[in-house]
Design a protein around this motif. Structure first.
Motif, short mmCIF file in Angstrom:
data_model
loop_
_atom_site.label_atom_id
_atom_site.label_comp_id
_atom_site.label_asym_id
_atom_site.label_seq_id
_atom_site.Cartn_x
_atom_site.Cartn_y
_atom_site.Cartn_z
N GLY A 172 0.79 -1.22 0.00
CA GLY A 172 0.00 0.00 0.00
C GLY A 172 0.82 1.27 0.00
O GLY A 172 0.35 2.32 -0.44
N MET A 173 2.07 1.21 0.47
CA MET A 173 2.92 2.39 0.51
C MET A 173 3.94 2.41 -0.62
O MET A 173 4.67 3.40 -0.78
CB MET A 173 3.63 2.47 1.87
N GLY A 174 4.01 1.33 -1.39
CA GLY A 174 4.84 1.33 -2.58
C GLY A 174 6.31 1.02 -2.34
O GLY A 174 6.74 0.66 -1.24
N ILE A 175 7.09 1.19 -3.41
CA ILE A 175 8.48 0.76 -3.44
C ILE A 175 9.36 1.52 -2.45
O ILE A 175 10.38 1.00 -1.97
CB ILE A 175 9.05 0.89 -4.88
N ASP A 176 9.00 2.74 -2.10
CA ASP A 176 9.86 3.52 -1.21
C ASP A 176 9.98 2.89 0.17
O ASP A 176 11.04 3.00 0.81
CB ASP A 176 9.34 4.96 -1.09
N ALA A 177 8.93 2.25 0.63
CA ALA A 177 9.01 1.56 1.93
C ALA A 177 10.00 0.40 1.86
O ALA A 177 10.80 0.19 2.78
CB ALA A 177 7.64 1.05 2.35
#
Length: 254
Positions: free
Chosen positions: A11-16
């Motif tokens: 849900g928070m994408g690749i940056d996490a």
């Protein structure tokens, strides 16, 4: 694309994921063996001290025909401050069931994020329960891919926002398999000067014929100073699908 870098979308994408990799965070793997139902829940406690910072990540893998329940409990003293970040990825093989319960009761000065991603194969089921009761700023993300035929995802999220808390959440049910089912239910209370932003997406992809989706949010507003933002979204690439309910309701008591 940035999204293609994630083997399991969250849900928070690749940056996490990049943050976890950059900080060299160890991954805890929980596995349920094939055709085995684990009766006793696995409980993971995380008690934070004032001024402490923590990052952790887990993979929960339910092999074919298995069932497992995992409970995660994050808490601290009521007035404590710090940073707490979690990444949890779920993989339910054919006919497997994962029950995941998360309870967050961190102190009023904490920054907290909780990022979830999951994949369901044929006839698999992911059941998610979340309670957000603490911290000063909270970011939650969840993305579940219903990949196989008759896979299902149920989410029940509750929240209590007080004082000057800020709560931001993004939940996605991506339905790719035939006759998949998603149900996302959110219940919350906003008080004082809190702010809450909710994004909820049901995404019917090509091939998801015969699938159903249901999305509901019910928010109780107890102060004229709260800010409540709600952004429900239905995406559809398939004709033969059914949207049970896609509703957001506010109740105001002042």
């Amino acid at each position: 694309s940035r999204n293609a870098e994630q083997q399991v979308h969250t849900g928070m994408g690749i940056d996490a994921d990049r943050l976890m990799d950059h900080m060299q965070v160890t991954t805890t793997v929980v596995r349920a063996q094939a055709n085995r139902k684990i009766v006793e829940p696995l409980v993971l406690h995380d008690y934070m001290q004032d001024g402490e910072g923590s990052l952790s990540r887990q993979i929960i893998h339910a092999e074919r025909g298995s069932e497992i329940t995992v409970v995660m409990d994050y808490r601290s003293e009521e007035d404590a401050a710090g940073f707490h970040g979690i990444s949890t990825k779920l993989y339910a093989e054919q006919g497997a069931i994962i029950h995941l319960v998360k309870v967050q009761m961190l102190g009023s000065g904490f920054l907290h994020f909780d990022d979830i991603g999951g994949v369901c194969e044929e006839n698999a089921f992911i059941d998610l329960i979340q309670m957000e009761m603490g911290a000063q700023k909270v970011w939650n993300g969840c993305h579940i891919n219903l990949l196989g035929k008759e896979a299902s995802f149920h989410d029940n999220t509750g929240y209590l926002c007080r004082y000057d808390q800020q709560y931001d959440m993004n939940y996605v049910a991506e339905q790719r398999g035939r006759k998949t089912q998603s149900e996302m239910i959110f219940r919350g209370v906003l008080m004082d000067q809190t702010q809450k932003t909710f994004r909820g997406t049901i995404d019917f992809r090509n091939g998801s014929c015969g699938s159903t989706g249901d999305e509901q949010e019910d928010t109780l507003l107890l102060s004229p100073d709260v800010v409540n933002r709600t952004i429900p979204l239905i995406l559809c690439q398939e004709e033969d699908v059914e949207i049970g309910r896609a509703s957001c309701r506010e109740r105001v008591f002042r």
